[in-house]
Write a protein that holds these residues in place. Sequence first.
Motif, short mmCIF file in Angstrom:
data_model
loop_
_atom_site.label_atom_id
_atom_site.label_comp_id
_atom_site.label_asym_id
_atom_site.label_seq_id
_atom_site.Cartn_x
_atom_site.Cartn_y
_atom_site.Cartn_z
N ARG A 71 88.84 88.75 -4.20
CA ARG A 71 87.76 88.96 -5.18
C ARG A 71 86.41 88.53 -4.61
NH1 ARG A 71 91.27 86.14 -9.17
NH2 ARG A 71 92.79 87.69 -9.69
N ASP A 72 86.16 88.97 -3.45
CA ASP A 72 84.92 88.70 -2.72
C ASP A 72 84.68 87.22 -2.47
OD1 ASP A 72 84.28 91.37 -2.46
OD2 ASP A 72 83.15 91.44 -4.35
N GLU A 73 85.73 86.42 -2.46
CA GLU A 73 85.61 85.00 -2.12
C GLU A 73 86.44 84.72 -0.89
OE1 GLU A 73 86.38 82.02 -5.01
OE2 GLU A 73 85.45 83.18 -6.61
N LEU A 74 85.91 83.87 -0.05
CA LEU A 74 86.62 83.48 1.17
C LEU A 74 87.73 82.53 0.80
CD1 LEU A 74 86.75 83.59 4.26
CD2 LEU A 74 85.21 81.63 4.28
N VAL A 75 88.97 82.97 1.09
CA VAL A 75 90.13 82.15 0.77
C VAL A 75 90.60 81.40 1.99
CG1 VAL A 75 92.52 82.23 -0.08
CG2 VAL A 75 90.81 83.78 -1.01
N LEU A 82 89.75 87.46 2.20
CA LEU A 82 88.91 87.49 1.01
C LEU A 82 89.76 87.88 -0.19
CD1 LEU A 82 85.84 89.42 2.43
CD2 LEU A 82 86.05 86.98 2.14
#
Length: 178
Positions: free
Chosen positions: A25-29, A23
Motif C-alpha cells: 500500500r505504497d509503504e516500505l515494509v 512495498l
Amino acid sequence: PAFTTIIDPATQDEIRIYAAPILARDELVGFVQVARNLNDVNRTLQLLFLTLLISVPLLIIVAGASGYFLAARALRPIDDSTRTARNISAQDLSARLHLPATEDEVGRLAATFDAMLSRLDHAFRRERQFTADASHELRTPLAAMQTIIDSTLTRRRTVDEYEQALTDLKDEAEQMRK
C-alpha cells in the motif's frame, strides 16, 4: 531495485547483490536482498573469450579458403573461355568453348560466343571459296588472252587475223569483266 558488485574481503571473490524494496500500500515494509558469487560466471566468460579468440581467426581462415575455392571454381569457365579466345585466329576459327549449357550469365555468354565463332567461320569459309573461285575465273581468261597474244606475235599476220585476235581478246576481257 539495484545491483551492486562487491569484493568479499575473506575470499577476494566478486559477489553480486540485488536489493529490492518491498512495498505494501505504497509503504516500505522491508527489503529483499539476494547475493551470488560470480566465480562461475567469470569462468564461463573467460572460457567464451578464449573460445572466440581461437575460433574466430580459424573461422576466418576457413571462410577465406572456401571463398577462394568457390570463386576459382565459379570463374574457371571464364578462364577457359579467355584461353580459348586467345588461341582463335582468322586462319582457324574452328575452336569452340564447349561449356556445359547452363542458364546463367556465363553459359549464355559462352553459347553466344560459340554461335558468333560459327558465323565468323562460315563467313571466312565463304570468303576463301569466293577468292578461290574468283582466282580461277580470272586465270582462265588471262591464260586464253596470253595464248592469243603469244600465237599472234609468233609471225606476221594479215589484217583480218589481227582483227580476229583483237576480237578474241575483247571477248576474253568481257568475260573477265563479268
